[in-house]
Structures are given as structure tokens and as C-alpha cells.
Design a protein around this motif. Structure first.
Motif, mmCIF file in Angstrom:
data_model
loop_
_atom_site.group_PDB
_atom_site.id
_atom_site.type_symbol
_atom_site.label_atom_id
_atom_site.label_comp_id
_atom_site.label_asym_id
_atom_site.label_seq_id
_atom_site.Cartn_x
_atom_site.Cartn_y
_atom_site.Cartn_z
ATOM 1 N N TRP A 1 -13.080 -2.676 3.142
ATOM 2 C CA TRP A 1 -13.007 -1.619 4.156
ATOM 3 C C TRP A 1 -13.115 -2.255 5.542
ATOM 4 C CZ3 TRP A 1 -12.316 3.654 3.569
ATOM 5 C CH2 TRP A 1 -12.407 4.154 2.247
ATOM 6 N N MET A 10 -5.328 5.127 2.157
ATOM 7 C CA MET A 10 -5.769 3.777 2.481
ATOM 8 C C MET A 10 -5.782 3.476 3.980
ATOM 9 S SD MET A 10 -3.709 1.837 -0.607
ATOM 10 C CE MET A 10 -4.379 0.198 -0.284
ATOM 11 N N ARG A 47 0.837 -1.192 0.000
ATOM 12 C CA ARG A 47 0.000 0.000 0.000
ATOM 13 C C ARG A 47 0.876 1.249 0.000
ATOM 14 N NH1 ARG A 47 -2.092 -0.514 6.268
ATOM 15 N NH2 ARG A 47 -0.161 0.185 7.261
ATOM 16 N N GLU A 48 0.455 2.244 -0.707
ATOM 17 C CA GLU A 48 0.964 3.612 -0.653
ATOM 18 C C GLU A 48 2.471 3.733 -0.467
ATOM 19 O OE1 GLU A 48 -1.429 5.154 2.562
ATOM 20 O OE2 GLU A 48 -2.908 5.896 1.169
ATOM 21 N N ARG A 99 -9.191 1.166 7.595
ATOM 22 C CA ARG A 99 -8.309 0.637 6.569
ATOM 23 C C ARG A 99 -9.116 0.307 5.321
ATOM 24 N NH1 ARG A 99 -5.360 2.416 9.845
ATOM 25 N NH2 ARG A 99 -3.500 1.451 10.794
ATOM 26 N N THR A 100 -8.482 0.395 4.161
ATOM 27 C CA THR A 100 -9.127 0.018 2.914
ATOM 28 C C THR A 100 -8.093 -0.531 1.942
ATOM 29 O OG1 THR A 100 -10.486 0.770 1.047
ATOM 30 C CG2 THR A 100 -8.910 2.350 1.944
ATOM 31 N N THR A 101 -8.554 -1.357 1.021
ATOM 32 C CA THR A 101 -7.697 -1.870 -0.043
ATOM 33 C C THR A 101 -7.795 -1.017 -1.294
ATOM 34 O OG1 THR A 101 -9.460 -3.333 -0.855
ATOM 35 C CG2 THR A 101 -7.919 -4.246 0.789
ATOM 36 N N ASN A 102 -8.645 0.008 -1.272
ATOM 37 C CA ASN A 102 -8.880 0.849 -2.444
ATOM 38 C C ASN A 102 -7.796 1.927 -2.544
ATOM 39 O OD1 ASN A 102 -9.777 2.522 -4.471
ATOM 40 N ND2 ASN A 102 -11.798 2.894 -3.602
ATOM 41 N N PRO A 103 -6.897 1.842 -3.534
ATOM 42 C CA PRO A 103 -5.807 2.823 -3.626
ATOM 43 C C PRO A 103 -6.280 4.223 -4.015
ATOM 44 C CG PRO A 103 -5.793 1.388 -5.543
ATOM 45 C CD PRO A 103 -6.825 0.831 -4.597
#
Length: 352
Positions: free
Chosen positions: A259, A302, A179-180, A275-279
């Protein structure tokens, strides 16, 4: 490799710190309950100020270092961090914030004090613009990466201890580049990995866990709810606030969920993590919308965290606040809050 941007900003930083009025004792502060990114960034900034500019520096934090991995990191690598309760703020002339910004409610920066230095990778806040010098890069996955580049710019080199701290910070903050993260994060990681202590990394990543950790995890799983791709859980009263984001990360691994939100009470605060998996998401802004004027919060695309002060809230009302926030989050994500379902963990249960 050292970026041109860092070369330019380091020169400005160096001129700022070398000014005669910048002599005197420095206090480098992390955000409260510091994570590996904040711990490593503070350690590196302290090294730069001491060794390059000959400043007297104390690195410190508020709250607690609660997560077992973070405690092991400080212990194994011998990182010098003082708790603010052992310090007298009037003894310090200059203040720096790492992995945090002023007026966010999650640092021990004395009220009315403008920091001389700010390093962060969260969205820039208006209050930060009043700092003597600020380097805020939202495109970076870790604040530690920014400070690692500054250490490169000094030409001092990286000790095995510092390299290991930076490796773990970047790995932790980016979830092993899941992530990120940015090209500089990966470049610093690739440069420092051969210099790090692999045995120390193994100890940090797999520390012994107290029984209370498993009690909290049991409570979390018993209080899981879900609707569509959102999963939430309440931890009740926790022994340390770091467990809240840790469980939020764990819940996000549930199949079919994109989410997660976790909450827990520590002291007089209700802590929240999203938290999320969506970038393409903006979890930080979503957290701020949920809390409004009732609390403090922020984060990245995220991941986000925040808290509500429960000083004037009874235990029953605290649970009502949590339920309200869960419903607001579901509504904001276009999920029907009336369809929130308690998850069945017995054989045959379905989280879909």
C-alpha cells in the motif's frame, strides 16, 4: 472484437444523439487535470460526435495537464483540447463527461447542469442516473476502451493518431496490464497496436523532464515513512497535481510494500493518491472513508485519488490534516500508526 453489450448500448446512444433536440453545440469535458485515459476518451468521443452525427464539438478540461508524458501525448498526437477558461459555457447546449461523473467535485460541469452523456469506468454514482445517457463499466480497465468500442461500432476505422492515443491510454491506466483490466481492454489493445505510431509512443513514454520534477522527487524521498507494508510520503507544495499519483505509483514499487499514499499541496487543495497491489482491495471506498465530508474522492479497487479544500486551513493545520489522514489510513489497514518510521535512504538503510 465488438462486444454485444457495446452494440446494444451504442444503438441506444445513437438514437439519443440523433434526436432533433440534441442539435446545437456540444462540450465534452474530462475530469480536472486529465490523465491519458481521459484525454484519449475525450478525443474519441469528439470524433464520433463530429464524424458520425455531424455535431459541433469542443473537447475541454479544467486544471492543468501537468505530467510530462501527458503534455507530450497532446503535443505529439495533435490532440485538440481547450481549457475551460477560454470557453463561454452558455454557448453550449449539450454536455458530456468522460472518465468522470457529475457531482464528484473534479470536473468543470456547470452547477445545476445534467450531462447528456457520461462515459466512465469508476463506480456508478447516484447523480449519474439523471444523465440523458450513461455507459459506466467498472469491469473495464479504461474508459478509453469503452469509447474505442463505440468508434468500432460506427465503422469509421482508427487513424494512426487515434490508435496511438488509445494504446497509450490503456497501457497507462492498466500499468501495462499489471492492474485492473478486462478482456475488452486487451482485445482493443491487440487490435490497435499494429496501427499505432511506435516512434510517437516512445516520445510520449520518455519525455524530457524539468529540473522541478527531480526537486519534487528528492523532497518525496526525504519525507518517506513506513509501517509494515504501508509506505507514505508528503511532497509539500507541488507545481502540478499529477506528480502526486505518479509518486504514489513509484513508492508502491518499494520491496515489501503493498500500500502507498502520497500527498501534495497545489493551489488551495491538498491532493491525495492511494495505490495498492491487492486486487481484492477497494481503494476508492477507503479514500472516501478517509476524507468523509472534508473532501472529495473516489477511485477503483487498486487506485484512488481525492482532495481536501484548504481555503480555510493555515499551512500548519494543513500538515496536521495530512498527519491525521496518514494515521487514519494506517489504522484502517490494521497497521499501528505509532510505529510509523521515517525511512533511512543512506547506505545500509532498511525499508522492511
Amino acid at each position: 472484437m465488438l462486444t454485444d453489450l457495446t452494440r446494444e448500448r451504442y444503438e441506444i446512444f445513437a438514437r439519443h444523439v440523433r434526436r432533433p433536440e440534441m442539435s446545437g453545440r456540444w462540450l465534452v469535458l474530462t475530469h480536472d487535470n486529465p490523465d491519458p485515459d481521459a484525454i484519449a476518451a475525450a478525443a474519441v468521443l469528439g470524433t464520433v460526435l463530429r464524424r458520425t452525427f455531424k455535431r459541433r464539438v469542443t473537447t475541454a478540461y479544467g486544471g492543468i495537464i501537468g505530467r510530462a508524458e501527458n503534455q507530450e501525448m497532446v503535443k505529439t498526437l495533435g490532440i485538440r483540447l481547450s481549457h475551460v477558461r477560454h470557453l463561454t459555457f452558455r454557448h453550449y447546449r449539450h454536455f458530456a463527461l468522460v472518465d468522470a461523473q457529475p457531482a464528484t467535485g473534479n470536473t468543470q460541469l456547470p452547477e445545476g447542469v445534467q450531462p447528456d452523456l457520461v462515459f466512465d469506468h469508476h463506480p456508478l454514482r447516484r447523480s449519474t442516473q439523471k444523465a440523458g445517457f450513461a455507459d459506466v463499466r467498472t469491469e473495464y480497465g479504461a474508459t478509453a476502451t469503452i469509447l474505442a468500442e463505440y468508434l468500432q461500432a460506427t465503422g469509421l476505422g482508427f487513424s494512426k493518431r487515434v490508435a496511438t492515443a488509445l494504446i497509450y491510454a490503456i497501457r497507462s491506466e492498466t500499468r501495462d496490464f499489471g492492474r485492473e483490466f478486462s478482456a475488452p481492454d486487451k482485445a482493443i489493445f491487440d487490435t490497435l497496436l499494429p496501427l499505432s505510431d511506435f516512434r510517437a509512443l516512445a516520445r510520449i513514454q520518455s519525455p524530457r523532464l524539468p529540473l522541478s520534477y527531480f526537486r519534487t522527487l528528492h523532497h518525496a524521498l526525504e519525507h518517506v515513512q513506513w509501517v509494515s507494508t504501508l509506505v507514505v510520503s508528503d511532497l509539500g507544495v507541488v507545481e502540478q497535481p499529477d506528480i502526486v499519483p505518479e509518486v504514489a505509483d513509484l513508492l508502491l514499487r518499494l520491496e515489501g510494500k503493498t500500500w502507498s499514499m502520497c500527498s501534495g499541496i497545489f493551489g488551495e487543495r491538498l491532493y491525495l493518491s492511494i495505490r495498492t497491489t491487492n486486487p481484492r482491495a477497494d481503494a476508492g471506498r477507503l479514500m472516501q472513508r478517509l476524507l468523509g465530508r472534508t473532501g472529495k474522492g473516489g477511485g477503483h479497487g487498486m487506485m484512488a485519488g481525492g482532495y481536501i479544500d484548504l481555503t480555510d486551513v493555515t499551512n500548519g493545520d494543513a500538515d496536521a490534516v495530512r498527519r491525521r489522514l496518514v494515521r487514519q489510513l494506517a489504522t484502517a489497514l490494521k497497521k499501528n500508526p505509532d510505529r510509523l518510521t521515517s525511512m533511512t535512504l543512506t547506505s545500509g538503510g532498511d525499508a522492511g
